[in-house]
Design a protein around this motif. Structure first.
Motif, PDB file in Angstrom:
ATOM      1  N   ASP A  70       0.915  -1.207  -0.097  1.00 19.53           N
ATOM      2  CA  ASP A  70      -0.030   0.262   0.202  1.00 19.53           C
ATOM      3  C   ASP A  70       0.876   1.190  -0.020  1.00 19.53           C
ATOM      4  OD1 ASP A  70      -2.039  -1.520   0.148  1.00 19.53           O
ATOM      5  OD2 ASP A  70      -2.433  -1.440   2.102  1.00 19.53           O
ATOM      6  N   SER A  90      -2.055  -6.513  -1.713  1.00 17.45           N
ATOM      7  CA  SER A  90      -2.534  -5.230  -1.410  1.00 17.45           C
ATOM      8  C   SER A  90      -1.774  -4.293  -2.044  1.00 17.45           C
ATOM      9  CB  SER A  90      -2.931  -4.793  -0.256  1.00 17.45           C
ATOM     10  OG  SER A  90      -3.517  -3.374  -0.024  1.00 17.45           O
ATOM     11  N   LYS A 114      -3.200  -0.931  -2.332  1.00 10.18           N
ATOM     12  CA  LYS A 114      -4.216   0.396  -1.904  1.00 10.18           C
ATOM     13  C   LYS A 114      -3.334   1.724  -1.941  1.00 10.18           C
ATOM     14  CE  LYS A 114      -7.476  -2.449   0.714  1.00 10.18           C
ATOM     15  NZ  LYS A 114      -8.049  -2.620   2.121  1.00 10.18           N
ATOM     16  N   ASN A 137      -7.618  -0.835  -4.613  1.00  9.20           N
ATOM     17  CA  ASN A 137      -8.240   0.492  -4.147  1.00  9.20           C
ATOM     18  C   ASN A 137      -7.518   1.607  -3.994  1.00  9.20           C
ATOM     19  OD1 ASN A 137      -9.145  -2.151  -2.682  1.00  9.20           O
ATOM     20  ND2 ASN A 137     -11.036  -1.208  -2.356  1.00  9.20           N
ATOM     21  N   TYR A 164      -6.147  -6.324  -4.112  1.00  8.72           N
ATOM     22  CA  TYR A 164      -6.867  -4.900  -3.768  1.00  8.72           C
ATOM     23  C   TYR A 164      -6.062  -3.973  -4.391  1.00  8.72           C
ATOM     24  CZ  TYR A 164      -9.053  -7.439   0.185  1.00  8.72           C
ATOM     25  OH  TYR A 164      -9.622  -8.443   0.847  1.00  8.72           O
TER      26      TYR A 164
END
Length: 352
Positions: A272, A291, A293, A314, A312
């Motif tokens: 992230d 992830s 993100k 996002n 992910y």
């Protein structure tokens, strides 16, 4: 003798008027020989007249029936025509009414626009000098002088809205507009507004200073500058780092350069908020959660990847990223989450 005379005149008139039975064969002429008895002669004439009368009545009945049918047909046609005319008139009236309502509504909108334009024109007269001259700013006690063109160079920014002329601004005794912010780093804001350049040396390298400038950029709603600073603050992950990550977490029997058979075997990998621009993940098989993100993955290559677990993305920046020929991308699989991600220019050819 008188009866015979009258009958003779009747037959004469019928012959003159050509009143005959059109359907039956012609009757033989009546012999009025004086030798015929009055009774026989009268019976013969009566039969002839009776047959003729019946033929005339039948013809009259047929004609009357045909006239009645024609009359009924004409009446029906008249009623249909009347209904059609009534319907057409009703539709015409409704269309006319709707058209008039539209015209009235458009006129109201036009009048409102004219009034608004007149009001803006009047307000612009009062700020003409301001728009054409220099602008003095007092930002938290720091004095700056700039131009209106510079302050409005980013149309979606707070400064562009503030100095658009639509708002009444108050100056101090020296003619400066006061902005209640820390002016320590405002020069970086002005420099960006002047030429929109974000090359090397335009911003300090110190992370603490960058964070302070980021807060000011967010306050002034300078989207391009804000994104650039956030990217500079992200830890940079290079291709060498990614290759090392592959080597560390794949099946040890596989060599790290055999990308097509790589599996991420850790339970959860978090990357992230990292700067992963242009890195190559092509051919990776994501078997466990991963992830990205809030990361910057501009131009990253995920082609031929196989998503077998949750990944992910996002709020990540995936501008111009490549997801061609990937597996597990369809929403029903639920493996890939692009919620809030920027996907401008991203490619998904052949993915499923």
């Amino acid at each position: 003798g008188n009866c015979k005379t009258h009958l003779c005149w009747l037959l004469y008139l019928m012959a003159e008027l050509d009143i005959t039975d059109s359907d039956g064969p012609p009757e033989e002429s009546v012999d009025l020989d004086d030798s015929m008895s009055d009774s026989a002669w009268a019976d013969d004439v009566f039969k002839h007249v009776s047959a003729l009368s019946e033929s005339v009545q039948a013809s009259l009945h047929q004609v009357t029936q045909a006239l009645n049918e024609k009359s009924d047909a004409l009446a029906d046609a008249g009623r249909r025509l009347k209904r059609k005319i009534d319907t057409s008139l009703l539709e015409t009236r409704e269309e006319k009414r709707a058209m008039m309502e539209d015209i009235v509504e458009e006129r109201k909108i036009l009048q409102a626009d004219v009034k608004k334009l007149a009001a803006e024109k009047e307000s612009m007269k009062g700020v003409h000098t301001f728009q054409t001259g220099r602008v003095k700013l007092d930002v938290g006690g720091h004095k700056f002088t700039t131009s209106l063109a510079t302050l409005t160079s980013q149309p979606d920014s707070m400064l562009a809205a503030m100095f658009s002329g639509r708002h009444k601004l108050v100056t101090d005794e020296k003619g400066a507009y006061f902005i209640d912010r820390d002016g320590t780093h405002f020069r970086f804001i002005l420099n960006f507004l002047r030429d929109s350049q974000l090359g090397e040396g335009t911003l300090p390298e110190d992370r603490f200073q960058l964070q302070e400038i980021l807060r000011e950029s967010e306050y002034y709603q300078l989207t391009k500058l804000t994104e650039h600073i956030r990217l500079k603050l992200m830890p940079i992950v290079t291709q060498a780092d990614i290759d090392e990550l592959k080597y560390e977490f794949v099946n040890p029997r596989r060599r790290h350069h055999e990308v097509g058979n790589i599996s991420i075997n850790i339970q959860y990998a978090c990357m992230d908020g990292k700067n992963l621009s242009n890195v190559d993940f092509s051919g990776v098989r994501f078997r466990n959660r991963f992830s990205f993100k809030g990361s910057c993955l501009r131009g990253a290559n995920f082609s031929y990847c196989k998503f077998r677990s949750k990944v992910y993305f996002n709020d990540a920046d995936l501008t111009d990223a490549n997801f061609d020929d990937c597996e597990g991308m369809l929403p029903e699989f639920g493996f890939v989450d692009f919620t809030g991600a920027k996907l401008e220019g991203a490619k998904f050819n052949g993915s499923e």
